[in-house]
Design a protein around this motif. Sequence first.
Motif, PDB file in Angstrom:
ATOM      1  N   UNK A  93      87.492  35.019   5.071  1.00  0.00           N
ATOM      2  CA  UNK A  93      87.044  35.053   3.691  1.00  0.00           C
ATOM      3  C   UNK A  93      88.000  35.827   2.804  1.00  0.00           C
ATOM      4  N   UNK A  94      87.536  36.172   1.595  1.00  0.00           N
ATOM      5  CA  UNK A  94      88.387  36.821   0.602  1.00  0.00           C
ATOM      6  C   UNK A  94      88.899  38.169   1.100  1.00  0.00           C
ATOM      7  N   UNK A  95      90.172  38.441   0.788  1.00  0.00           N
ATOM      8  CA  UNK A  95      90.774  39.721   1.166  1.00  0.00           C
ATOM      9  C   UNK A  95      90.250  40.828   0.259  1.00  0.00           C
ATOM     10  N   UNK A  96      90.114  42.004   0.816  1.00  0.00           N
ATOM     11  CA  UNK A  96      89.627  43.164   0.070  1.00  0.00           C
ATOM     12  C   UNK A  96      90.806  43.794  -0.658  1.00  0.00           C
ATOM     13  N   UNK A  97      90.598  44.160  -1.925  1.00  0.00           N
ATOM     14  CA  UNK A  97      91.698  44.644  -2.767  1.00  0.00           C
ATOM     15  C   UNK A  97      91.830  46.163  -2.655  1.00  0.00           C
ATOM     16  N   UNK A 111      96.263  43.788  10.969  1.00  0.00           N
ATOM     17  CA  UNK A 111      97.263  42.891  10.406  1.00  0.00           C
ATOM     18  C   UNK A 111      96.663  41.978   9.341  1.00  0.00           C
ATOM     19  N   UNK A 112      95.329  41.895   9.281  1.00  0.00           N
ATOM     20  CA  UNK A 112      94.673  41.083   8.264  1.00  0.00           C
ATOM     21  C   UNK A 112      94.232  41.908   7.055  1.00  0.00           C
ATOM     22  N   UNK A 142      84.403  41.357   4.856  1.00  0.00           N
ATOM     23  CA  UNK A 142      82.951  41.459   4.942  1.00  0.00           C
ATOM     24  C   UNK A 142      82.418  40.193   5.608  1.00  0.00           C
ATOM     25  N   UNK A 143      81.263  40.316   6.261  1.00  0.00           N
ATOM     26  CA  UNK A 143      80.656  39.163   6.890  1.00  0.00           C
ATOM     27  C   UNK A 143      80.242  38.106   5.869  1.00  0.00           C
ATOM     28  N   UNK A 144      79.934  36.886   6.339  1.00  0.00           N
ATOM     29  CA  UNK A 144      79.689  35.768   5.431  1.00  0.00           C
ATOM     30  C   UNK A 144      78.297  35.733   4.820  1.00  0.00           C
ATOM     31  N   UNK A 159      87.725  42.334  -4.505  1.00  0.00           N
ATOM     32  CA  UNK A 159      88.413  41.299  -3.750  1.00  0.00           C
ATOM     33  C   UNK A 159      89.656  40.799  -4.468  1.00  0.00           C
ATOM     34  N   UNK A 160      90.600  40.302  -3.668  1.00  0.00           N
ATOM     35  CA  UNK A 160      91.831  39.702  -4.172  1.00  0.00           C
ATOM     36  C   UNK A 160      91.699  38.182  -4.107  1.00  0.00           C
ATOM     37  N   UNK A 161      92.672  37.485  -4.698  1.00  0.00           N
ATOM     38  CA  UNK A 161      92.702  36.033  -4.593  1.00  0.00           C
ATOM     39  C   UNK A 161      93.141  35.581  -3.207  1.00  0.00           C
ATOM     40  N   UNK A 162      93.842  36.457  -2.488  1.00  0.00           N
ATOM     41  CA  UNK A 162      94.285  36.115  -1.133  1.00  0.00           C
ATOM     42  C   UNK A 162      93.084  36.035  -0.194  1.00  0.00           C
TER      43      UNK A 162
END
Length: 588
Positions: free
Chosen positions: A221-225, A257-258, A198-200, A213-216
């Motif tokens: 920004x934060x990865x989506x879970x 890939x992200x 998501x945008x900042x 969101x994940x901790x990764x």
Amino acid sequence: MSARRFGAVLSAEGTTFRLWAPAAASVDLVLDRPIAMTKQPDGWYIATTKEAGAGTRYRFRIDGDLEVPDPASLFQPDDVFGPSEVIDHGSYHWRANTWTGRPWADTIILETHVGTFTQEGTYRAMIDKLDHLVATGITALELMPLNDFAGRRNWGYDGVLWYAPDDSYGRPDDLKALIDEAHLRGLMVFLDAVYNHFGPEGNYLGSYAPGFFMKANTPWGAAIDYRQPLVRDFAIQSALHWLRDYRFDGLRLDAVHEIAEAGENPLLRDLSIAVGDLARQTGRIIHLMVENDDNRASLLAPQIDPPDGHYRAQWNDDYHHAWHVLLTGENGGYYRDYAADPRRYIQRELTSGFGYQGEPSEHRNNRPRGEPSLALSPLAFINFLQNHDQIGNRALGDRLQCLATREAIEAALAITLLTPMPPMLFMGEEWGSRQPFPFFCDFKGGLAEAVRAGRRREFQVAYAKYGNDVPDPLDATTFTSAKLDWQELEQERSSARLALIRELLAIRHRDIIPHLAQARFSHGTSGLPPASLLSVQWILGNGRTLSLMANISDQPTENPSQSHPGVAIWGGEPPSTLPSWSVFWRMR
């Protein structure tokens, strides 16, 4: 996959509003007055009311304090911080009702940014340019991301509301009118979709649904879970929304890939399967593409229809990078992976797809990159010499036209536009536009300063060299400088380039596209004496063989071949000495 609908849903009983807010103690629907929403055991809050209908604006109030837009808002008339608007997608009267799409083999893409494609920067203004696309030979208009972003100008990759087309370009019906008019002219319309972050600015999900969101982290920004079925469903329903309610013909998924794909049900597979179901239900041809730095050949299957877990094609960055090194001599950053012998990489990309098929990449700390791709159809690779990234992620946003000679660029175009791989041009490239396409955005306060500082760090050498000539991404003039100057078409050099592109694409339509459905890689040579010679063949359908011979250097070179079977379709008969930057195509 859950059948639950996100966002406001109109029905005879009224409008139903839903919000997944498992971390909230209470949620109110805010219309003219607040309406308490009913909490469900699974973290959903629901309210149905006859006080709202199409055009109603609404917000959600979290725990009596924080007011937020609907994360599945269908439209934000006052930007991402304002109220959401209820949209009735069933009220638009489509004209191109018999349109079902075009085969993938027909694909010739023009990538565009709505805000800079015309001086007006709107969906409606784009309609006036559709006839130009058709006359050029383009078959697919691809729009950079539209999901609502903060501010009035943005590339689109900072979107935070995945169901809402940004209001700076017009209303939902304006976007539908653009797609409708494109279909009436035989043009497909693709949308670039971002599901990796998501945008900042303007995303409130973390405050009431932290499970999104994940901790990764990703670079943004934060990865989506996506291990969460509901989160995965949110993205998939967004994709289906664009394809169903706006009738886009396909999606290009940004930087897959992200996307964190941990778990047994990866998003990419499930999204493709859901799109395949939609294609079957509607009788439409729908195309899915990816941008994927990992070069996963196993993800691609251009000839499976509907896609059912796979994707038609990948943007082939390797092809761009090798050509860019050859044409400009630049070798910094990711270009260093191709600098030693760019012709060898071009040859490999033309004869088997990816430039990197498992070899270590110096730019990626010598990690192996890619999978073998020879077994795939050439239709799995979207080839291009320019796109938004490769222009806009330069310090000045300068185009290839400003970096290489006319002869070299036109030879590269004569190769790119006639190979069996689907070609893509970036808006204005068809007439050799010199208009820059720098990075621009419209953030405020500390975030704006952080973006400025980040650009200075990334391009510190360029800032030292060009100083104030490096455009400020936050300045409105940077955005206006990117707007296409259609007056360029009146210049002799522009009209000559456009005539060349139209001639090449006419040959592609007449001689190549009819035989592409069963195309496969054959063989080719490059880097052999003479080193500048490129010689490639492909096996097409209907018993055809397509052959390329080219001298991709600025010096004449000997033609070692004594026989040239087939009929010349471009360049005539190859002479005993091939001129610099000369290209010859034959079909037999």
